[in-house]
Enzyme design. Structure first.
Site, PDB file in Angstrom:
ATOM      1  N   HIS A 233     -22.857  77.535  23.993  1.00 39.59           N
ATOM      2  CA  HIS A 233     -22.103  78.125  25.106  1.00 39.59           C
ATOM      3  C   HIS A 233     -20.772  77.411  25.394  1.00 39.59           C
ATOM      4  O   HIS A 233     -19.686  77.984  25.237  1.00 39.59           O
ATOM      5  CB  HIS A 233     -22.943  78.068  26.383  1.00 39.59           C
ATOM      6  CG  HIS A 233     -24.311  78.653  26.284  1.00 39.59           C
ATOM      7  ND1 HIS A 233     -24.544  80.003  26.232  1.00 39.59           N
ATOM      8  CD2 HIS A 233     -25.542  78.067  26.244  1.00 39.59           C
ATOM      9  CE1 HIS A 233     -25.844  80.237  26.186  1.00 39.59           C
ATOM     10  NE2 HIS A 233     -26.478  79.082  26.179  1.00 39.59           N
TER      11      HIS A 233
HETATM   12  C1  BDR Z   1     -24.850  77.438  30.551  1.00 43.80           C
HETATM   13  O1  BDR Z   1     -25.956  76.855  31.221  1.00 43.80           O
HETATM   14  C2  BDR Z   1     -26.135  75.531  30.813  1.00 43.80           C
HETATM   15  O2  BDR Z   1     -27.474  75.254  30.542  1.00 43.80           O
HETATM   16  C3  BDR Z   1     -25.239  75.314  29.628  1.00 43.80           C
HETATM   17  O3  BDR Z   1     -24.714  74.002  29.632  1.00 43.80           O
HETATM   18  C4  BDR Z   1     -24.160  76.339  29.787  1.00 43.80           C
HETATM   19  O4  BDR Z   1     -23.071  75.842  30.543  1.00 43.80           O
HETATM   20  C5  BDR Z   1     -25.365  78.583  29.697  1.00 43.80           C
HETATM   21  O5  BDR Z   1     -25.988  79.531  30.495  1.00 43.80           O
END
Ligand code: BDR
Ligand code: CA
Length: 303
Positions: A233
Site C-alpha cells: 500500500h
Molecule cells: C493501510 O493500512 C495499514 O495497515 C497500512 O500501513 C496502510 O497504510 C492499508 O489499508
C-alpha cells in the site's frame, strides 16, 4: 531533470510504511525528506515513533527529524492492525534509534512548515489522518498551503477492515473527512490500486538477494507481513512522486462516511457533476512491474 520535491511523510510504521520510508530515503536526488511525523495507527504511537526512528537509522539518515503526533483518533479510541505484528515491523531486527524524537509536536511541526513555505511542500500520508485533522482544527485552511497531499487510504470499492472501509479511513474517519473537505490539492491512492501490487515470493526473493542491510530488513519485515496482507500500500505514495507515469486515475468527488455506523470510514467516490468540481485525483491503475523494478533498484542504493 525534474525539480527536487520537498516532502514531509506522515506515517504509522507499519511494515509498508517502513518500505515507503526506505524508498523515499533511497531517492535523495528527487526527494528532500524534510521530516517525518508519526501517528498512532497500525500500532500505538510509542511504537510507530520508535519504528520511524529505527528506519531512519537503518537508512543512515539520522538528521531527518521524527515528530510525534496524535496517540488517539479525533473521536473514539484507537484500533490497531494485527498484520504488522506486535511491534509493527513483523519482529524484524532493526538498528536502534540514532537520534532522539524531536521536541516539537507533529501537529505544530506540520502547521509551521506549511505556513513558512506555502505551495512548496508535498505531504505524503501513510496512516490515519489524525495529525492533519488536528492541524485543520487549529487553522482550517492550513492544507491549502501544501503543494499537494498524496495519501494512501480508502477505496472506490470495498474495504479491508469492514466490507466498506479501508483501515486508515476507518481508524479516523472524522480526520479523513476534514482532509477531503479542506480544499487542498489531494491525490488518493486506495485499495483498488494498491491491491494491484502484491508482494510475491519471487519479489521477496529479489529483495532478499539485494544483500545490503536495508534489503535484509525489508525482506524480514515483508516475509512476516505477506502472511496476512500482500498489498504494498504505502510505498505507492512515494512511487507516485518518483514516477507518476506508472499511475493513472481520474478527478472525482470523494466523501467520507461518518454517520452510518455500518459504513463508517467508507470513501464514497463519485463522478464530478456537470459544471461541478472534484476534490481529489483518485488513482486506480498502476504498472506493477514498473513499481517493483523501481522499489528494488532504489532499495539497493541504501546501506
Ligand atoms: C493501510 O493500512 C495499514 O495497515 C497500512 O500501513 C496502510 O497504510 C492499508 O489499508
Ligand atoms: Ca500505513
Amino acid at each position: 531533470m525534474a525539480i527536487r520535491q520537498s516532502i514531509i511523510i506522515d506515517c504509522d510504521p507499519g511494515v509498508d510504511d517502513a518500505l515507503a520510508l526506505l524508498l523515499a530515503f533511497a531517492s535523495a536526488a528527487e526527494l528532500d525528506v524534510l521530516g517525518i511525523s508519526v501517528v498512532a495507527g497500525n500500532v500505538s504511537l510509542t511504537k510507530t515513533q520508535y519504528n520511524a526512528q529505527r528506519i531512519v537509522a537503518l537508512a543512515g539518515r539520522a538528521e531527518v527529524p521524527v515528530h510525534a503526533g496524535a496517540a488517539e483518533p479525533m473521536l473514539g479510541s484507537l484500533q490497531t492492525a494485527a498484520v504488522h505484528g506486535n511491534d509493527g515491523v513483523g519482529g524484524a531486527r532493526l538498528p536502534a534509534p540514532a537520534a532522539p524524537v524531536a521536541s516539537m509536536n507533529a501537529v505544530t511541526y506540520l502547521g509551521d512548515n506549511l505556513m513558512a513555505r506555502p505551495g512548496e511542500i508535498t505531504l505524503c500520508c501513510l496512516g490515519p489522518l489524525t495529525n492533519l485533522g488536528q492541524a485543520i482544527a487549529r487553522k482550517n485552511d492550513i492544507l491549502t498551503s501544501a503543494r499537494q497531499v498524496v495519501l494512501m487510504g480508502g477505496a472506490a470499492e470495498g474495504g479491508n477492515v469492514t466490507d466498506n472501509a479501508e483501515f486508515n479511513f476507518f481508524v479516523d474517519p472524522h480526520a479523513a473527512r476534514l482532509v477531503f473537505n479542506s480544499g487542498a490539492k489531494l491525490v488518493m491512492i486506495g485499495l483498488d490500486l494498491t491491491r494491484q501490487v502484491p508482494i510475491t515470493r519471487a519479489r521477496l526473493d529479489q529483495i532478499a538477494a539485494l544483500g545490503n542491510k536495508a534489503g535484509k530488513a525489508a525482506h524480514e519485515m515483508l516475509a512476516f507481513y505477506s502472511q496476512a496482507d500482500t498489498a504494498m500500500h504505502d510505498p505507492c505514495v512515494i512511487a507516485y512522486l518518483l514516477k507518476p507515469e506508472l499511475f493513472s486515475g481520474r478527478d472525482a468527488v470523494v466523501d467520507i462516511e461518518i454517520d452510518d455506523a455500518g459504513r463508517i470510514g467508507q470513501s464514497v467516490v463519485r463522478e464530478i457533476p456537470e459544471g461541478g468540481r472534484g476534490n481529489a485525483l483518485v488513482l486506480d491503475m498502476i504498472d506493477a512491474d514498473g513499481f517493483f523494478d523501481l522499489l528494488c533498484e532504489r532499495l539497493a542504493r541504501l546501506p
